[in-house]
Write a protein that holds these residues in place. Structure first.
Motif, short mmCIF file in Angstrom:
data_model
loop_
_atom_site.label_atom_id
_atom_site.label_comp_id
_atom_site.label_asym_id
_atom_site.label_seq_id
_atom_site.Cartn_x
_atom_site.Cartn_y
_atom_site.Cartn_z
N UNK A 124 33.08 14.41 38.75
CA UNK A 124 33.32 15.31 37.62
C UNK A 124 34.21 14.70 36.57
N UNK A 125 34.23 15.37 35.42
CA UNK A 125 35.14 15.01 34.35
C UNK A 125 35.38 16.24 33.50
N UNK A 126 36.55 16.27 32.87
CA UNK A 126 36.91 17.34 31.95
C UNK A 126 37.92 16.75 30.97
N UNK A 134 38.88 12.22 35.23
CA UNK A 134 37.72 11.93 36.08
C UNK A 134 38.10 12.24 37.52
N UNK A 135 37.15 12.79 38.30
CA UNK A 135 37.44 13.12 39.70
C UNK A 135 36.25 12.80 40.60
N UNK A 136 36.58 12.43 41.83
CA UNK A 136 35.60 12.30 42.91
C UNK A 136 36.13 13.17 44.04
N UNK A 145 41.04 10.24 41.53
CA UNK A 145 41.09 10.76 40.16
C UNK A 145 41.59 9.66 39.24
N UNK A 146 41.14 9.72 38.00
CA UNK A 146 41.56 8.77 36.99
C UNK A 146 41.72 9.48 35.66
N UNK A 147 42.47 8.87 34.76
CA UNK A 147 42.74 9.50 33.46
C UNK A 147 42.60 8.49 32.35
N UNK A 148 41.84 8.86 31.33
CA UNK A 148 41.67 8.03 30.14
C UNK A 148 42.33 8.74 28.97
N UNK A 149 43.37 8.12 28.42
CA UNK A 149 44.08 8.64 27.26
C UNK A 149 43.31 8.26 26.01
#
Length: 164
Positions: A124-126, A134-136, A145-149
């Motif tokens: 997923x992503x939001x 981003x999540x698995x 989980x990851x984060x794109x600024x």
């Protein structure tokens, strides 16, 4: 003469094996990361390029796309995450950034390097106020989980927008 031929054949086979895009045995566990543009952000585990990976593509109904990790990104290197207004925040997460080549075009997804787990996963992503999360997950368990600024404000779609 026969032994010279055998030695040359063995050397040739060994050199071909070194060019494989397959995962070394030590990297059997999957490594997850997010993709924006032609740039894949992965935890800095020393992924060696070239390397095959699978992309869960968010632009086309989460279809899987094969890709190759070509090399570490240098400078901005057409990598949106490394643009001057967002480089420091994205790099602070401990990720390494890689230039990739995909078999089909995509600009947003989750990359998986290594063996993809057989058990069912959800991807997923939001959006938060300034980025993309981003999540698995496996059931209700968060796997990654990851984060794109992004470097600019966007409309929030995450249930808990303050979580990065």
């Amino acid at each position: 003469m026969k032994s010279v031929f055998l030695i040359l054949a063995a050397a040739l086979l060994a050199s071909c094996a070194c060019l494989s895009h397959e995962a070394p045995a030590a990297e059997a566990m999957p490594i997850y990361g997010w993709l924006v543009g032609n740039c894949l952000a992965l935890p800095d585990h020393g992924v060696h390029a070239p390397r095959d990976f699978s992309l869960v593509d968010f632009e086309h109904g989460q279809q899987r796309i094969h890709g190759i990790v070509l090399r570490k990104a240098v400078g901005q290197d057409h990598c949106p995450a490394l643009l001057p207004d967002r480089r420091d925040v994205n790099a602070a997460s401990g990720n390494a950034f890689y230039v990739v080549k995909l078999d089909s075009p995509s600009d947003l997804g989750i990359g998986i390097v290594g063996r993809v787990p057989a058990e069912p996963l959800s991807f997923g992503h939001c959006t938060t106020s300034e980025g993309i999360r981003f999540t698995v997950t496996r059931g209700s368990h968060l796997v990654w989980s990851g984060y794109y600024y992004l470097g600019y404000d966007v409309e929030t779609t995450c249930a808990r927008p303050d979580d990065q």
